[in-house]
Design a protein around this motif. Sequence first.
Motif, PDB file in Angstrom:
ATOM      1  N   GLN A 259      34.534  41.549  36.542  1.00  0.00           N
ATOM      2  CA  GLN A 259      35.842  42.203  36.444  1.00  0.00           C
ATOM      3  C   GLN A 259      36.067  43.140  37.628  1.00  0.00           C
ATOM      4  O   GLN A 259      37.168  43.197  38.187  1.00  0.00           O
TER       5      GLN A 259
ATOM      6  N   LYS B 210      36.842  41.121  40.786  1.00  0.00           N
ATOM      7  CA  LYS B 210      38.173  40.518  40.716  1.00  0.00           C
ATOM      8  C   LYS B 210      39.252  41.554  40.988  1.00  0.00           C
ATOM      9  O   LYS B 210      40.262  41.274  41.651  1.00  0.00           O
ATOM     10  N   LYS B 211      39.047  42.782  40.505  1.00  0.00           N
ATOM     11  CA  LYS B 211      40.069  43.821  40.627  1.00  0.00           C
ATOM     12  C   LYS B 211      40.034  44.530  41.974  1.00  0.00           C
ATOM     13  O   LYS B 211      41.075  44.896  42.530  1.00  0.00           O
ATOM     14  N   TYR B 212      38.815  44.727  42.548  1.00  0.00           N
ATOM     15  CA  TYR B 212      38.701  45.547  43.761  1.00  0.00           C
ATOM     16  C   TYR B 212      38.230  44.767  44.996  1.00  0.00           C
ATOM     17  O   TYR B 212      38.137  45.325  46.086  1.00  0.00           O
TER      18      TYR B 212
END
Length: 261
Positions: free
Chosen positions: A245, A248-250
């Motif tokens: 996660q 994917k986000k950063y």
Amino acid sequence: MNNESLGLQGLIKDSAQGSTGDIYHTTHLDWLDSNDLYDIEWSVKPHLNGNGKASWNVSWEPVSSNGKMQMYWPSWRRFGQKVVFWLMHHPEKKPPVSSTICVYAREIRAICEWFCFERRVASVSEIFRDDIDALLVYLESLQLKRNSVNTKLSMLRLFNQFKPLVGEGLSFDPFRANGSISKVSKQISVPQGHTPTIYPRDFFQILNSALAMLNRADHLLERLDAYMNLRSINVSKSSRNVSRQYKKKYGESTLELQNDL
């Protein structure tokens, strides 16, 4: 008659005949405030300004005492004080400066104390080879630097070297069987060690890295805070799931984040 005019051989001869007893009372001890060799508390006259008063004090009270051996300490103390006397008044040697004699006197007292209370030796003349070996084992256990061990062993050797002057002492050279003091000191001490040298180029590389880290510290803390928030929200999920996660986000892996910290 002073020590210089009497000469070393004359002093040794008088000591053998038991006629030097008064020398410890009649000699002017210009290095001691009290001028009394047998004082339990010494105050050595300083040769430097600036040092605290306590640095010039030498106590001949034992730090630790065994009740059964306490009766032998006065004779041990007087022996140690006489050894210091001859360090300062030897007719053929230059006396140490005040700061050095304070160090030497404390070392001599400590050695006398160890033989008396730890080895339970009644007098210096009753020291045997196994007592010396036990002292070396004890010093090795202290993990001392070589210079410190060398000083202690040098003071111990005086117990034998000054025997003709004091009238009592070690009946043998404690290091003849083991080699020189320097050799023994090296064997039972820890390496001296030194501060590693940082060359200018390496220093500036370290400095540049530190400055770069400071410049991106705020951003780094933000990324770390974001990761910790994900962990707190997804407590029930595995670390691998949280890592996916985060990436994917950063746009970076948690391993990259860890390497930057």
